[in-house]
Design a protein around this motif. Structure first.
Motif, PDB file in Angstrom:
ATOM      1  N   VAL A  30       0.852  -1.193   0.000  1.00 32.94           N
ATOM      2  CA  VAL A  30       0.000   0.000   0.000  1.00 32.94           C
ATOM      3  C   VAL A  30       0.886   1.240   0.000  1.00 32.94           C
ATOM      4  CG1 VAL A  30      -1.752   1.295   1.293  1.00 32.94           C
ATOM      5  CG2 VAL A  30      -1.886  -1.201   1.156  1.00 32.94           C
ATOM      6  N   ALA A  31       0.535   2.220  -0.830  1.00 26.95           N
ATOM      7  CA  ALA A  31       1.291   3.472  -0.877  1.00 26.95           C
ATOM      8  C   ALA A  31       1.380   4.059   0.533  1.00 26.95           C
ATOM      9  CB  ALA A  31       0.617   4.456  -1.817  1.00 26.95           C
ATOM     10  N   GLU A  32       2.545   4.533   0.900  1.00 28.34           N
ATOM     11  CA  GLU A  32       2.773   5.026   2.257  1.00 28.34           C
ATOM     12  C   GLU A  32       1.734   6.073   2.670  1.00 28.34           C
ATOM     13  OE1 GLU A  32       6.341   6.783   5.063  1.00 28.34           O
ATOM     14  OE2 GLU A  32       6.789   6.175   3.017  1.00 28.34           O
ATOM     15  N   SER A  33       1.362   6.946   1.748  1.00 22.94           N
ATOM     16  CA  SER A  33       0.402   8.006   2.076  1.00 22.94           C
ATOM     17  C   SER A  33      -1.012   7.471   2.314  1.00 22.94           C
ATOM     18  CB  SER A  33       0.377   9.051   0.957  1.00 22.94           C
ATOM     19  OG  SER A  33       0.003   8.441  -0.274  1.00 22.94           O
ATOM     20  N   ASP A  34      -1.288   6.230   1.936  1.00 20.82           N
ATOM     21  CA  ASP A  34      -2.619   5.637   2.106  1.00 20.82           C
ATOM     22  C   ASP A  34      -2.689   4.654   3.270  1.00 20.82           C
ATOM     23  OD1 ASP A  34      -3.379   7.061  -0.138  1.00 20.82           O
ATOM     24  OD2 ASP A  34      -3.263   5.338  -1.497  1.00 20.82           O
ATOM     25  N   ARG A  35      -1.571   4.327   3.884  1.00 20.53           N
ATOM     26  CA  ARG A  35      -1.532   3.271   4.902  1.00 20.53           C
ATOM     27  C   ARG A  35      -2.366   3.583   6.136  1.00 20.53           C
ATOM     28  NH1 ARG A  35       4.883   2.147   4.351  1.00 20.53           N
ATOM     29  NH2 ARG A  35       4.727   1.269   2.257  1.00 20.53           N
ATOM     30  N   ALA A  36      -2.269   4.791   6.661  1.00 21.76           N
ATOM     31  CA  ALA A  36      -3.000   5.125   7.891  1.00 21.76           C
ATOM     32  C   ALA A  36      -4.503   5.008   7.678  1.00 21.76           C
ATOM     33  CB  ALA A  36      -2.630   6.522   8.369  1.00 21.76           C
ATOM     34  N   GLY A  37      -4.990   5.502   6.553  1.00 17.51           N
ATOM     35  CA  GLY A  37      -6.421   5.433   6.273  1.00 17.51           C
ATOM     36  C   GLY A  37      -6.902   4.008   6.102  1.00 17.51           C
ATOM     37  N   LEU A  38      -6.135   3.186   5.425  1.00 18.66           N
ATOM     38  CA  LEU A  38      -6.534   1.801   5.223  1.00 18.66           C
ATOM     39  C   LEU A  38      -6.452   1.023   6.537  1.00 18.66           C
ATOM     40  CD1 LEU A  38      -7.542  -0.184   3.119  1.00 18.66           C
ATOM     41  CD2 LEU A  38      -5.170  -0.766   2.633  1.00 18.66           C
ATOM     42  N   HIS A  39      -5.432   1.284   7.338  1.00 21.66           N
ATOM     43  CA  HIS A  39      -5.317   0.642   8.647  1.00 21.66           C
ATOM     44  C   HIS A  39      -6.524   0.996   9.513  1.00 21.66           C
ATOM     45  CE1 HIS A  39      -3.491  -1.054  12.204  1.00 21.66           C
ATOM     46  NE2 HIS A  39      -3.720   0.069  12.835  1.00 21.66           N
ATOM     47  N   SER A  40      -6.911   2.257   9.483  1.00 14.26           N
ATOM     48  CA  SER A  40      -8.072   2.703  10.239  1.00 14.26           C
ATOM     49  C   SER A  40      -9.338   2.003   9.759  1.00 14.26           C
ATOM     50  CB  SER A  40      -8.209   4.221  10.111  1.00 14.26           C
ATOM     51  OG  SER A  40      -9.354   4.678  10.775  1.00 14.26           O
ATOM     52  N   MET A  41      -9.472   1.835   8.440  1.00 14.64           N
ATOM     53  CA  MET A  41     -10.643   1.154   7.884  1.00 14.64           C
ATOM     54  C   MET A  41     -10.685  -0.289   8.365  1.00 14.64           C
ATOM     55  SD  MET A  41     -11.937  -1.146   5.357  1.00 14.64           S
ATOM     56  CE  MET A  41     -10.536  -1.455   4.329  1.00 14.64           C
ATOM     57  N   PHE A  42      -9.541  -0.978   8.396  1.00 20.09           N
ATOM     58  CA  PHE A  42      -9.504  -2.350   8.875  1.00 20.09           C
ATOM     59  C   PHE A  42      -9.936  -2.429  10.335  1.00 20.09           C
ATOM     60  CE2 PHE A  42      -6.042  -3.594   5.610  1.00 20.09           C
ATOM     61  CZ  PHE A  42      -7.003  -3.980   4.692  1.00 20.09           C
ATOM     62  N   GLU A  43      -9.492  -1.484  11.146  1.00 17.69           N
ATOM     63  CA  GLU A  43      -9.884  -1.478  12.563  1.00 17.69           C
ATOM     64  C   GLU A  43     -11.373  -1.217  12.735  1.00 17.69           C
ATOM     65  OE1 GLU A  43      -7.252   1.363  14.397  1.00 17.69           O
ATOM     66  OE2 GLU A  43      -5.871  -0.231  14.975  1.00 17.69           O
ATOM     67  N   ARG A  44     -11.918  -0.278  11.977  1.00 12.49           N
ATOM     68  CA  ARG A  44     -13.351   0.035  12.069  1.00 12.49           C
ATOM     69  C   ARG A  44     -14.225  -1.087  11.541  1.00 12.49           C
ATOM     70  NH1 ARG A  44     -11.716   4.683   9.477  1.00 12.49           N
ATOM     71  NH2 ARG A  44     -12.965   4.080   7.686  1.00 12.49           N
ATOM     72  N   SER A  45     -13.698  -1.895  10.640  1.00 14.02           N
ATOM     73  CA  SER A  45     -14.516  -2.918  10.000  1.00 14.02           C
ATOM     74  C   SER A  45     -15.043  -3.944  10.993  1.00 14.02           C
ATOM     75  CB  SER A  45     -13.749  -3.614   8.878  1.00 14.02           C
ATOM     76  OG  SER A  45     -12.711  -4.402   9.404  1.00 14.02           O
ATOM     77  N   THR A  46     -14.387  -4.104  12.118  1.00  6.03           N
ATOM     78  CA  THR A  46     -14.880  -5.050  13.115  1.00  6.03           C
ATOM     79  C   THR A  46     -16.135  -4.533  13.801  1.00  6.03           C
ATOM     80  OG1 THR A  46     -13.432  -4.152  14.829  1.00  6.03           O
ATOM     81  CG2 THR A  46     -12.590  -6.005  13.537  1.00  6.03           C
ATOM     82  N   ALA A  47     -16.372  -3.230  13.719  1.00  5.40           N
ATOM     83  CA  ALA A  47     -17.537  -2.645  14.376  1.00  5.40           C
ATOM     84  C   ALA A  47     -18.735  -2.493  13.435  1.00  5.40           C
ATOM     85  CB  ALA A  47     -17.173  -1.269  14.950  1.00  5.40           C
ATOM     86  N   ARG A  48     -18.546  -2.696  12.146  1.00  6.50           N
ATOM     87  CA  ARG A  48     -19.632  -2.538  11.176  1.00  6.50           C
ATOM     88  C   ARG A  48     -19.738  -3.775  10.292  1.00  6.50           C
ATOM     89  NH1 ARG A  48     -18.461   2.812   8.087  1.00  6.50           N
ATOM     90  NH2 ARG A  48     -16.432   2.837   9.016  1.00  6.50           N
ATOM     91  N   ASP A  49     -20.859  -3.861   9.583  1.00  2.00           N
ATOM     92  CA  ASP A  49     -21.079  -4.995   8.700  1.00  2.00           C
ATOM     93  C   ASP A  49     -20.279  -4.905   7.409  1.00  2.00           C
ATOM     94  OD1 ASP A  49     -22.852  -6.116  10.481  1.00  2.00           O
ATOM     95  OD2 ASP A  49     -24.597  -5.215   9.542  1.00  2.00           O
ATOM     96  N   GLN A  50     -20.091  -3.689   6.897  1.00  5.51           N
ATOM     97  CA  GLN A  50     -19.385  -3.550   5.624  1.00  5.51           C
ATOM     98  C   GLN A  50     -18.582  -2.256   5.611  1.00  5.51           C
ATOM     99  OE1 GLN A  50     -21.880  -3.468   2.161  1.00  5.51           O
ATOM    100  NE2 GLN A  50     -20.187  -3.663   0.770  1.00  5.51           N
ATOM    101  N   THR A  51     -17.393  -2.319   5.062  1.00  2.00           N
ATOM    102  CA  THR A  51     -16.559  -1.141   4.883  1.00  2.00           C
ATOM    103  C   THR A  51     -15.958  -1.177   3.487  1.00  2.00           C
ATOM    104  OG1 THR A  51     -14.626  -2.263   5.774  1.00  2.00           O
ATOM    105  CG2 THR A  51     -15.916  -0.977   7.323  1.00  2.00           C
ATOM    106  N   VAL A  52     -15.690  -0.005   2.955  1.00  2.00           N
ATOM    107  CA  VAL A  52     -15.056   0.119   1.642  1.00  2.00           C
ATOM    108  C   VAL A  52     -14.007   1.218   1.744  1.00  2.00           C
ATOM    109  CG1 VAL A  52     -15.390   0.690  -0.790  1.00  2.00           C
ATOM    110  CG2 VAL A  52     -17.150  -0.595   0.435  1.00  2.00           C
ATOM    111  N   ASN A  53     -12.844   0.994   1.166  1.00  2.00           N
ATOM    112  CA  ASN A  53     -11.787   1.994   1.177  1.00  2.00           C
ATOM    113  C   ASN A  53     -11.049   1.948  -0.145  1.00  2.00           C
ATOM    114  OD1 ASN A  53      -8.690   2.606   1.677  1.00  2.00           O
ATOM    115  ND2 ASN A  53      -9.884   3.790   3.137  1.00  2.00           N
ATOM    116  N   GLU A  54     -10.887   3.100  -0.757  1.00  2.00           N
ATOM    117  CA  GLU A  54     -10.084   3.192  -1.970  1.00  2.00           C
ATOM    118  C   GLU A  54      -8.678   3.608  -1.573  1.00  2.00           C
ATOM    119  OE1 GLU A  54     -11.989   5.742  -4.790  1.00  2.00           O
ATOM    120  OE2 GLU A  54     -13.776   4.496  -4.865  1.00  2.00           O
ATOM    121  N   HIS A  55      -7.678   2.950  -2.151  1.00  2.00           N
ATOM    122  CA  HIS A  55      -6.288   3.249  -1.843  1.00  2.00           C
ATOM    123  C   HIS A  55      -5.434   2.881  -3.039  1.00  2.00           C
ATOM    124  CE1 HIS A  55      -6.922  -0.951  -0.773  1.00  2.00           C
ATOM    125  NE2 HIS A  55      -5.634  -1.152  -1.013  1.00  2.00           N
TER     126      HIS A  55
END
Length: 65
Positions: free
Chosen positions: A22-47
């Protein structure tokens, strides 16, 4: 995605997806999406992913629980 990035399955097996592909500038956002995904049914992230030739390609990650 392997074909688009220019990697074989053997080259990516066991690698940390965020750190290696993953591009370095996109890592924090994607990591955050992975963490939030456990709290919701569906998540989507473009990176952007890093190809084997060090170019960037758009990608989309989604997770449905």
């Amino acid at each position: 995605m392997l074909q688009a990035a220019g990697y074989t399955a053997a080259e990516v097996t066991g690698k940390d997806y965020l750190a290696a592909f993953v591009a370095e500038s996109d890592r924090a956002g994607l990591h955050s999406m992975f963490e939030r995904s456990t709290a919701r049914d569906q998540t989507v992230n473009e990176h952007r992913i890093l190809t084997k030739c060090d170019s960037l390609r758009d990608s989309c990650a989604s997770r449905t629980l």
